[in-house]
Design a protein around this motif. Sequence first.
Motif, short mmCIF file in Angstrom:
data_model
loop_
_atom_site.label_atom_id
_atom_site.label_comp_id
_atom_site.label_asym_id
_atom_site.label_seq_id
_atom_site.Cartn_x
_atom_site.Cartn_y
_atom_site.Cartn_z
N GLY A 70 -8.32 12.92 9.81
CA GLY A 70 -9.07 11.71 10.14
C GLY A 70 -8.36 10.81 11.12
O GLY A 70 -8.86 9.72 11.43
N GLY A 71 -7.20 11.24 11.60
CA GLY A 71 -6.46 10.43 12.56
C GLY A 71 -5.27 9.74 11.93
O GLY A 71 -4.89 10.00 10.79
N ARG A 72 -4.71 8.85 12.68
CA ARG A 72 -3.48 8.16 12.28
C ARG A 72 -3.80 6.99 11.36
O ARG A 72 -4.73 6.23 11.61
CB ARG A 72 -2.77 7.67 13.55
CG ARG A 72 -1.34 7.23 13.38
CD ARG A 72 -0.70 7.19 14.77
NE ARG A 72 0.71 6.85 14.69
CZ ARG A 72 1.19 5.65 14.97
NH1 ARG A 72 0.38 4.68 15.36
NH2 ARG A 72 2.48 5.41 14.89
N ARG A 73 -2.99 6.82 10.32
CA ARG A 73 -3.15 5.71 9.39
C ARG A 73 -1.80 5.07 9.13
O ARG A 73 -0.79 5.77 9.05
CB ARG A 73 -3.76 6.16 8.05
CG ARG A 73 -5.13 6.78 8.19
CD ARG A 73 -5.77 7.07 6.84
NE ARG A 73 -7.11 7.60 7.00
CZ ARG A 73 -8.05 7.62 6.05
NH1 ARG A 73 -7.75 7.13 4.84
NH2 ARG A 73 -9.24 8.11 6.29
N ALA A 74 -1.82 3.75 8.98
CA ALA A 74 -0.59 3.02 8.64
C ALA A 74 -0.82 2.25 7.36
O ALA A 74 -1.90 1.67 7.14
CB ALA A 74 -0.19 2.07 9.77
N MET A 75 0.20 2.25 6.50
CA MET A 75 0.11 1.57 5.21
C MET A 75 1.33 0.67 5.02
O MET A 75 2.45 1.05 5.34
CB MET A 75 0.06 2.61 4.09
CG MET A 75 -0.03 2.00 2.67
SD MET A 75 1.60 1.54 1.97
CE MET A 75 2.39 3.15 1.90
N ALA A 76 1.07 -0.54 4.53
CA ALA A 76 2.15 -1.45 4.15
C ALA A 76 1.79 -2.08 2.81
O ALA A 76 0.60 -2.26 2.49
CB ALA A 76 2.36 -2.53 5.21
N GLY A 77 2.81 -2.42 2.03
CA GLY A 77 2.57 -3.01 0.72
C GLY A 77 3.49 -4.18 0.45
O GLY A 77 4.65 -4.20 0.89
N VAL A 78 2.97 -5.18 -0.27
CA VAL A 78 3.70 -6.39 -0.62
C VAL A 78 3.59 -6.58 -2.13
O VAL A 78 2.52 -6.41 -2.72
CB VAL A 78 3.10 -7.61 0.11
CG1 VAL A 78 3.67 -8.92 -0.44
CG2 VAL A 78 3.32 -7.52 1.61
N VAL A 79 4.70 -6.93 -2.76
CA VAL A 79 4.69 -7.24 -4.19
C VAL A 79 4.28 -8.69 -4.39
O VAL A 79 4.86 -9.60 -3.80
CB VAL A 79 6.07 -6.99 -4.83
CG1 VAL A 79 6.09 -7.47 -6.28
CG2 VAL A 79 6.42 -5.51 -4.76
N LYS A 80 3.26 -8.90 -5.22
CA LYS A 80 2.77 -10.26 -5.45
C LYS A 80 3.78 -11.06 -6.27
O LYS A 80 4.23 -10.62 -7.33
CB LYS A 80 1.43 -10.26 -6.17
CG LYS A 80 0.98 -11.69 -6.50
CD LYS A 80 -0.36 -11.77 -7.13
CE LYS A 80 -0.62 -13.22 -7.57
NZ LYS A 80 -1.96 -13.42 -8.13
N ASP A 81 4.09 -12.24 -5.78
CA ASP A 81 4.93 -13.19 -6.50
C ASP A 81 4.06 -14.38 -6.86
O ASP A 81 3.64 -15.14 -5.99
CB ASP A 81 6.11 -13.63 -5.62
CG ASP A 81 7.01 -14.65 -6.30
OD1 ASP A 81 6.77 -14.96 -7.48
OD2 ASP A 81 7.95 -15.13 -5.64
N ALA A 82 3.75 -14.52 -8.15
CA ALA A 82 2.89 -15.63 -8.60
C ALA A 82 3.68 -16.89 -8.90
O ALA A 82 3.14 -17.84 -9.47
CB ALA A 82 2.10 -15.20 -9.82
N GLY A 83 4.96 -16.93 -8.49
CA GLY A 83 5.77 -18.10 -8.79
C GLY A 83 5.96 -18.24 -10.29
O GLY A 83 6.22 -17.27 -10.98
N ASP A 84 5.81 -19.46 -10.79
CA ASP A 84 6.00 -19.72 -12.22
C ASP A 84 4.69 -19.72 -12.98
O ASP A 84 4.64 -20.20 -14.12
CB ASP A 84 6.72 -21.07 -12.41
CG ASP A 84 8.17 -21.02 -11.96
OD1 ASP A 84 8.77 -19.93 -12.08
OD2 ASP A 84 8.68 -22.03 -11.46
#
Length: 376
Positions: A70-84
């Motif tokens: 299907g072609g080129r794909r890029a993936m990035a991920g971030v961990v959610k920080d909900a603070g306190d």
Amino acid sequence: MGEVGGRAGQLRSSGLRHGWTTGACATAATKAAYRALLTGEFPDPVEIVLPKGQRPAFALAVEGVTEGAGGRRAMAGVVKDAGDDPDVTHGALVRSTVWAGEPGAGVVFRAGPGVGTVTKAGLPLAVGEPAVNPVPRQLIREVVAEVAAECGGSGDVVVEISVDNGEEIARSTWNPRLGILGGLSILGTTGVVVPYSCSAWIDSIRRGVDVARAAGRTHVAGCTGSTSEKVAVAVHGLPEDALLDMGDFAGAVLKYLKRHPVPRLTIAGGFAKLSKLAAGHLDLHSARSQVDKGYLARLAREGGADEELTAAVAAANTALEAIQLCRAAGVPLGDLVAEAARATALGVLVGSPVAVDVICVDRAGTIVGRAEPLGP
């Protein structure tokens, strides 16, 4: 204003650390993934601009580029920080996978693993759409346009948002009841999580009313917990999409119903919590309102309690003890509390065509007080 890694330590309120919404995390992940799709390089940290001007920077937890049929794909991920904030999505890994879309299509959203799909009317998204809410969608469109302008892209992309273990996490949210199936919603109106504001819960109450109205429900129940919810269902035979998990937020239910009325509201809850509503409190959390045993004693006296019983109610250790003393003496304290709670509710709903009844229960689910429907 944010710290690298998405930590929001510089945004504080009463000493509590703010956090970032799933929508903010998805936006940052999308910006990084689209830049990598166009340039081969992931920005890390990646900075975004939120609706109120904050500019948090997020570290990437995962990244990768794949080539396939299907072609080129890029993936990035971030961990959610909900603070306190005690947020069930704190620590969740929010991923965005981006690939080229049809020319002229703009940004097309897809629900990846762990992100729900809308299956009921009444939500701010059409049935069949990924549960990526309107503000996160707009933020994502903005970063796609920004990266396209900087890196020579067309801006025509498919953006698939996913959350690791999101389907399991979603079982602890309102999503199944709201008809959002398969995972979490990607939320956020400001991008910032304010500790203990419980904004997501209140938003879910509002969406619950919207879904009930869209389904044609004429009777809904706001319940403080699972025990009172079971009683409301047993008494009134209400379907699941007519049940509002009110928790401590009686005011949120009443204020939203004032603007978006349903003909009948049942308020069902524990006697102690509803005694707070009876006394005029709209936030029933123990940190923000207390059972007023002096008030209960005055109600008991109005209900026929003698001086000895009135004094005993005022000196009771708990609301449960107060109701037990009155029940043993034949004084209808539970009904009096239910009637006063109904009066408080109608005071908020004034001018709106909503009839209200109230059911007070004890911890075992026994009904200890009732107030029958009374219109505005």
